[in-house]
Motif scaffolding. Structure first.
Motif, PDB file in Angstrom:
ATOM      1  N   ILE A   1      42.799  49.157  51.012  1.00 36.46           N
ATOM      2  CA  ILE A   1      42.311  47.796  50.657  1.00 36.46           C
ATOM      3  C   ILE A   1      43.435  46.889  50.553  1.00 36.46           C
ATOM      4  O   ILE A   1      44.108  46.880  49.366  1.00 36.46           O
ATOM      5  CB  ILE A   1      41.600  47.817  49.744  1.00 36.46           C
ATOM      6  N   ILE A   2      43.422  45.043  50.669  1.00 39.69           N
ATOM      7  CA  ILE A   2      44.755  44.964  50.447  1.00 39.69           C
ATOM      8  C   ILE A   2      44.376  43.660  50.011  1.00 39.69           C
ATOM      9  O   ILE A   2      43.840  42.655  50.689  1.00 39.69           O
ATOM     10  CB  ILE A   2      46.002  45.024  50.910  1.00 39.69           C
ATOM     11  N   GLY A   3      44.428  43.179  48.327  1.00 43.96           N
ATOM     12  CA  GLY A   3      44.197  41.614  48.116  1.00 43.96           C
ATOM     13  C   GLY A   3      45.284  40.641  47.375  1.00 43.96           C
ATOM     14  O   GLY A   3      46.170  41.893  47.134  1.00 43.96           O
ATOM     15  N   PHE A   4      45.604  39.283  48.170  1.00 43.48           N
ATOM     16  CA  PHE A   4      46.755  39.204  47.124  1.00 43.48           C
ATOM     17  C   PHE A   4      46.953  37.991  46.390  1.00 43.48           C
ATOM     18  O   PHE A   4      46.015  37.723  45.956  1.00 43.48           O
ATOM     19  CB  PHE A   4      47.652  38.522  48.476  1.00 43.48           C
TER      20      PHE A   4
ATOM     21  N   LEU B   1      35.384  50.397  46.147  1.00 45.21           N
ATOM     22  CA  LEU B   1      36.755  50.402  46.044  1.00 45.21           C
ATOM     23  C   LEU B   1      37.469  50.920  44.708  1.00 45.21           C
ATOM     24  O   LEU B   1      37.056  51.774  43.934  1.00 45.21           O
ATOM     25  CB  LEU B   1      36.619  48.610  45.478  1.00 45.21           C
ATOM     26  N   GLY B   2      38.823  52.059  45.659  1.00 45.11           N
ATOM     27  CA  GLY B   2      39.842  52.290  44.565  1.00 45.11           C
ATOM     28  C   GLY B   2      39.899  51.247  43.372  1.00 45.11           C
ATOM     29  O   GLY B   2      39.795  50.631  43.522  1.00 45.11           O
TER      30      GLY B   2
ATOM     31  N   ASN C   1      48.053  43.755  46.265  1.00 48.98           N
ATOM     32  CA  ASN C   1      47.049  44.562  45.271  1.00 48.98           C
ATOM     33  C   ASN C   1      46.630  45.779  46.353  1.00 48.98           C
ATOM     34  O   ASN C   1      46.549  45.453  47.342  1.00 48.98           O
ATOM     35  CB  ASN C   1      46.176  43.775  44.942  1.00 48.98           C
ATOM     36  N   VAL C   2      46.939  46.465  45.884  1.00 50.99           N
ATOM     37  CA  VAL C   2      46.491  47.340  46.565  1.00 50.99           C
ATOM     38  C   VAL C   2      45.896  49.306  47.199  1.00 50.99           C
ATOM     39  O   VAL C   2      46.216  49.322  45.427  1.00 50.99           O
ATOM     40  CB  VAL C   2      48.258  48.731  47.064  1.00 50.99           C
ATOM     41  N   SER C   3      44.472  49.000  47.617  1.00 47.99           N
ATOM     42  CA  SER C   3      44.230  50.519  46.767  1.00 47.99           C
ATOM     43  C   SER C   3      43.749  50.972  48.117  1.00 47.99           C
ATOM     44  O   SER C   3      43.965  50.575  49.300  1.00 47.99           O
ATOM     45  CB  SER C   3      43.235  50.218  46.362  1.00 47.99           C
TER      46      SER C   3
ATOM     47  N   ASN D   1      33.895  47.136  39.954  1.00 52.44           N
ATOM     48  CA  ASN D   1      34.810  46.177  39.999  1.00 52.44           C
ATOM     49  C   ASN D   1      33.940  44.524  40.614  1.00 52.44           C
ATOM     50  O   ASN D   1      33.657  44.747  41.673  1.00 52.44           O
ATOM     51  CB  ASN D   1      35.830  46.360  40.961  1.00 52.44           C
TER      52      ASN D   1
ATOM     53  N   VAL E   1      44.676  32.928  45.218  1.00 49.75           N
ATOM     54  CA  VAL E   1      43.706  34.366  44.895  1.00 49.75           C
ATOM     55  C   VAL E   1      43.134  35.060  46.247  1.00 49.75           C
ATOM     56  O   VAL E   1      42.427  33.585  46.179  1.00 49.75           O
ATOM     57  CB  VAL E   1      43.709  34.480  43.765  1.00 49.75           C
ATOM     58  N   THR E   2      43.431  35.977  46.610  1.00 47.16           N
ATOM     59  CA  THR E   2      42.272  36.334  48.195  1.00 47.16           C
ATOM     60  C   THR E   2      40.983  37.403  47.425  1.00 47.16           C
ATOM     61  O   THR E   2      41.932  38.142  46.312  1.00 47.16           O
ATOM     62  CB  THR E   2      42.938  37.006  49.357  1.00 47.16           C
ATOM     63  N   GLU E   3      40.582  37.262  48.549  1.00 42.36           N
ATOM     64  CA  GLU E   3      39.646  38.658  48.095  1.00 42.36           C
ATOM     65  C   GLU E   3      40.254  39.787  48.699  1.00 42.36           C
ATOM     66  O   GLU E   3      40.645  39.499  49.330  1.00 42.36           O
ATOM     67  CB  GLU E   3      38.002  38.583  48.681  1.00 42.36           C
TER      68      GLU E   3
ATOM     69  N   GLU F   1      49.267  46.567  41.858  1.00 40.78           N
ATOM     70  CA  GLU F   1      49.688  46.023  42.068  1.00 40.78           C
ATOM     71  C   GLU F   1      51.557  45.894  42.519  1.00 40.78           C
ATOM     72  O   GLU F   1      52.184  45.424  41.219  1.00 40.78           O
ATOM     73  CB  GLU F   1      49.233  44.799  40.606  1.00 40.78           C
TER      74      GLU F   1
ATOM     75  N   PHE G   1      35.068  42.435  42.462  1.00 38.90           N
ATOM     76  CA  PHE G   1      35.801  42.119  43.544  1.00 38.90           C
ATOM     77  C   PHE G   1      34.314  43.003  44.885  1.00 38.90           C
ATOM     78  O   PHE G   1      34.757  42.944  46.069  1.00 38.90           O
ATOM     79  CB  PHE G   1      37.157  42.640  43.868  1.00 38.90           C
TER      80      PHE G   1
ATOM     81  N   ARG H   1      43.504  49.371  42.198  1.00 39.06           N
ATOM     82  CA  ARG H   1      44.035  49.271  42.469  1.00 39.06           C
ATOM     83  C   ARG H   1      45.756  48.823  41.387  1.00 39.06           C
ATOM     84  O   ARG H   1      46.155  49.473  40.783  1.00 39.06           O
ATOM     85  CB  ARG H   1      43.897  47.528  42.354  1.00 39.06           C
TER      86      ARG H   1
HETATM   87  P1  ADP Z   1      45.049  40.089  38.438  1.00 43.24           P
HETATM   88  O1  ADP Z   1      45.704  38.619  37.670  1.00 43.24           O
HETATM   89  O2  ADP Z   1      44.828  41.537  36.749  1.00 43.24           O
HETATM   90  O3  ADP Z   1      46.299  40.376  39.061  1.00 43.24           O
HETATM   91  P2  ADP Z   1      42.984  39.066  39.226  1.00 43.24           P
HETATM   92  O4  ADP Z   1      41.401  39.430  39.440  1.00 43.24           O
HETATM   93  O5  ADP Z   1      43.664  37.386  38.903  1.00 43.24           O
HETATM   94  O6  ADP Z   1      43.361  39.869  38.910  1.00 43.24           O
HETATM   95  O7  ADP Z   1      43.221  39.156  40.736  1.00 43.24           O
HETATM   96  C1  ADP Z   1      43.319  40.613  41.357  1.00 43.24           C
HETATM   97  C2  ADP Z   1      43.138  40.627  42.521  1.00 43.24           C
HETATM   98  O8  ADP Z   1      42.974  42.067  42.984  1.00 43.24           O
HETATM   99  C3  ADP Z   1      43.159  39.535  43.806  1.00 43.24           C
HETATM  100  O9  ADP Z   1      43.470  39.482  45.338  1.00 43.24           O
HETATM  101  C4  ADP Z   1      41.839  40.411  44.729  1.00 43.24           C
HETATM  102  O10 ADP Z   1      42.330  40.714  45.753  1.00 43.24           O
HETATM  103  C5  ADP Z   1      42.630  42.465  44.272  1.00 43.24           C
HETATM  104  N1  ADP Z   1      42.080  43.580  44.308  1.00 43.24           N
HETATM  105  C6  ADP Z   1      41.026  43.770  43.294  1.00 43.24           C
HETATM  106  N2  ADP Z   1      40.279  44.963  43.699  1.00 43.24           N
HETATM  107  C7  ADP Z   1      40.945  45.408  44.070  1.00 43.24           C
HETATM  108  C8  ADP Z   1      40.852  46.224  44.913  1.00 43.24           C
HETATM  109  N3  ADP Z   1      40.423  47.172  44.781  1.00 43.24           N
HETATM  110  N4  ADP Z   1      42.200  46.959  45.897  1.00 43.24           N
HETATM  111  C9  ADP Z   1      42.871  46.043  46.618  1.00 43.24           C
HETATM  112  N5  ADP Z   1      42.824  44.970  45.834  1.00 43.24           N
HETATM  113  C10 ADP Z   1      42.084  44.251  44.944  1.00 43.24           C
END
Ligand code: ADP
Ligand code: MG
Length: 498
Positions: A29-32, A229-230, A219-221, A8, A177-179, A234, A10, A232
């Motif tokens: 774990i959440i990313g937006f 990281l698990g 994005n939730v895992s 991954n 897009v966030t981490e 979306e 990230f 995710r």
């Molecule tokens: P996509 O457009 O394919 O969804 P991106 O790389 O643009 O991919 O965005 C990925 C999103 O998922 C980001 O917001 C990131 O923070 C989040 N993300 C990545 N890995 C994980 C994870 N294991 N758990 C939760 N969120 C994640």
């Protein structure tokens, strides 16, 4: 077939981050990814209007549909809004970024590709900081890129048909897009609210969630602490903070249930159904490779000169954090009150105007975060729709501070303003005869009257009961219709009772 395990991308940025609160032994774990519709009047690559709510298919021009022979032309206003976001969040603004074609088929995308930015986005890095309770959290941005929106499929269930409305095609979006830095539903919702506040504050997006101007994908895992990281899932298009909270909570519980039952999470895109409160899979997830991204041959790279950035910077409004710090420093407000007042531009402007009309800052803050906030909540309206205007509140508070009326009378005036019974503070004070009683003779008469009819309280007071004294004060205040000065009533009563 053998399975390829791709690390991954990230993962690395998460090394060393503290573990979040556990849910049944799992870390969340959440990313937006947020699509903010930019508030330009015309589309990102054409002159068609972006106004919401027009007759279907009246606002998509040949460029939006990529008809042969047309060429896209970059909308400067959209780029300027991206620069503003980058400046507000401390991001790097790329001097040169590139538009790419993202190829896919969908009925609402007749051109067969979406123009987006892929390898080199315009905004890179940055952070969004906000409080969850009294803890300061920071969420890192990966990027924010410019792209065009697609059209909309309208499912007219009552006639069993679907239609396509292409008005939205080509509307400018900034995808932020966030981490995967968030560790709980509360933190995720607080992030979304903060980002919403910032984009509306700097005026790049109207923030209207019902109309889809600000749409979040969560994005939730989940993982056990210390694990990588698990996988995710979306949750797409969350368009209210309440649904966002329900959807993420449900998703977390669902994923934990799956893992505990020995199943593996499949990467997927899911939708939240507000009627059932559940998320359900819409499609399994594509990878970037499936989109066959390539630089759009019709658009040159986007070049942003430092002078342009400097010009935009000079025109940026004061940001909420800076404004809150100023309220603490210049007006002596508490951090908490300052944070409340900078919840939105509208609220901060309301406060500023009340103060400029003569209100003591501390009193203005108390009224706005207390009485006014309560009434707005009860009526489910925003400060823009408050029946009492900032200038009226300013005048009212000025009349409290200059001693014209006591607090109890101010409430009467406020009620009259709120209900529309009156609009001018001084006129209401006069009409309702609210000025306090300054004539000691008149007050003494009232006190004598009260004493003559309350022998029981007098006896109890003489027997040492404080409550009885308070009851007498209350009677006098009531008989004076709240106009007597309580301190004066106290003194006179004590004197008369010996
Ligand atoms: P996509 O457009 O394919 O969804 P991106 O790389 O643009 O991919 O965005 C990925 C999103 O998922 C980001 O917001 C990131 O923070 C989040 N993300 C990545 N890995 C994980 C994870 N294991 N758990 C939760 N969120 C994640
Ligand atoms: Mg995504």
């Amino acid at each position: 077939m053998t399975e390829t395990v791709v690390a991954n991308p990230f993962e690395q940025a998460q090394a060393g981050r503290p573990t979040g609160p556990l849910v049944q032994g799992f870390e969340v774990i959440i990313g937006f990814e947020t699509h903010a519709q930019l508030s330009t009047e015309s589309k990102i690559f054409s002159r068609a209007s972006t106004a919401f709510g027009a007759e279907p298919n009246t606002q998509a021009c040949a460029v939006d549909l990529a008809l042969p022979g047309t060429l896209p032309v970059m909308n400067k206003g959209a780029v300027e809004r991206a620069i503003k976001l980058g400046l507000a969040l401390g991001s790097h603004i790329a001097p040169r970024s590139v538009f790419a074609r993202k190829n896919y088929f969908y009925p609402d995308l007749p051109k067969g590709y979406q123009i987006s930015q892929f390898e080199i986005p315009v905004v890179q890095g940055g952070t969004v900081s906000f409080f969850v309770g009294d803890e300061l959290k920071s969420v890192r941005l990966v990027r924010a890129h410019l792209e065009e929106d697609a059209g909309k499929s309208l499912h007219e269930n009552f006639i069993g048909q679907s239609g396509i409305d292409l008005n939205r095609a080509g509307t400018p979006l900034l995808e932020i897009v966030t981490e995967p830095d968030m560790r709980s539903t509360a933190e995720a919702v607080a992030y979304a609210k903060e980002l919403h506040k910032i984009v509306t504050w700097i005026g790049i997006c109207d923030g209207n969630m019902q109309e889809g101007s600000f749409r979040c994908d969560a994005n939730v895992s989940v993982r056990r602490p210390g694990e990588p990281l698990g996988t995710r899932r979306e949750i797409k298009n969350l368009n209210s903070f309440r649904f966002m909270q329900q959807a993420i909570d449900y998703e977390i519980r669902w994923q934990i249930g799956e893992i505990e039952d020995g199943r593996k999470i499949q990467q997927a895109t899911v939708l939240f159904d507000p009627d059932t409160g559940e998320t359900r899979a819409m499609r399994t997830k594509e990878d970037a490779a499936d989109y066959r991204y390539f630089p759009d041959p019709d658009l040159p790279p986007l070049a942003i000169a430092q002078e342009w950035i400097d010009r935009v910077k000079a025109g940026m409004p004061e940001l909420p954090r800076a404004m809150a710090e100023r309220y603490v420093r210049d007006h002596g407000l508490s951090e908490y009150d300052a944070a409340q007042l900078t919840q939105s531009v509208a609220l901060a402007r309301y406060f500023d105007e009340a103060v400029s009309k003569g209100a003591t800052p501390k009193l203005a803050s108390n009224w706005i975060t207390g009485e006014i906030a309560r009434r707005l909540n009860a009526q489910e309206i925003g400060i823009e729709a408050a029946p009492v205007k900032a200038s009226q509140l300013g005048q009212l508070i000025a009349r409290i501070s200059d001693g014209t009326i006591p607090n109890s009378a101010a409430r009467v005036v406020f009620d009259a303003l709120w209900s529309g019974e009156g609009s001018e503070v001084d006129a209401i004070i006069a009409a309702k005869d609210l000025k306090p009683m300054n004539d000691t003779g008149a007050l003494e008469k009232i006190i004598d009257g009260v004493l003559a009819t309350n022998q029981k309280n007098i006896d109890e007071y003489r027997a040492g009961k404080d409550k009885a004294f308070n009851a007498l004060v209350g009677q006098v205040m009531k008989a004076s219709q709240g106009k007597a000065n309580p301190a004066q009533v106290n003194a006179l009563l004590k004197a008369k009772l010996g």
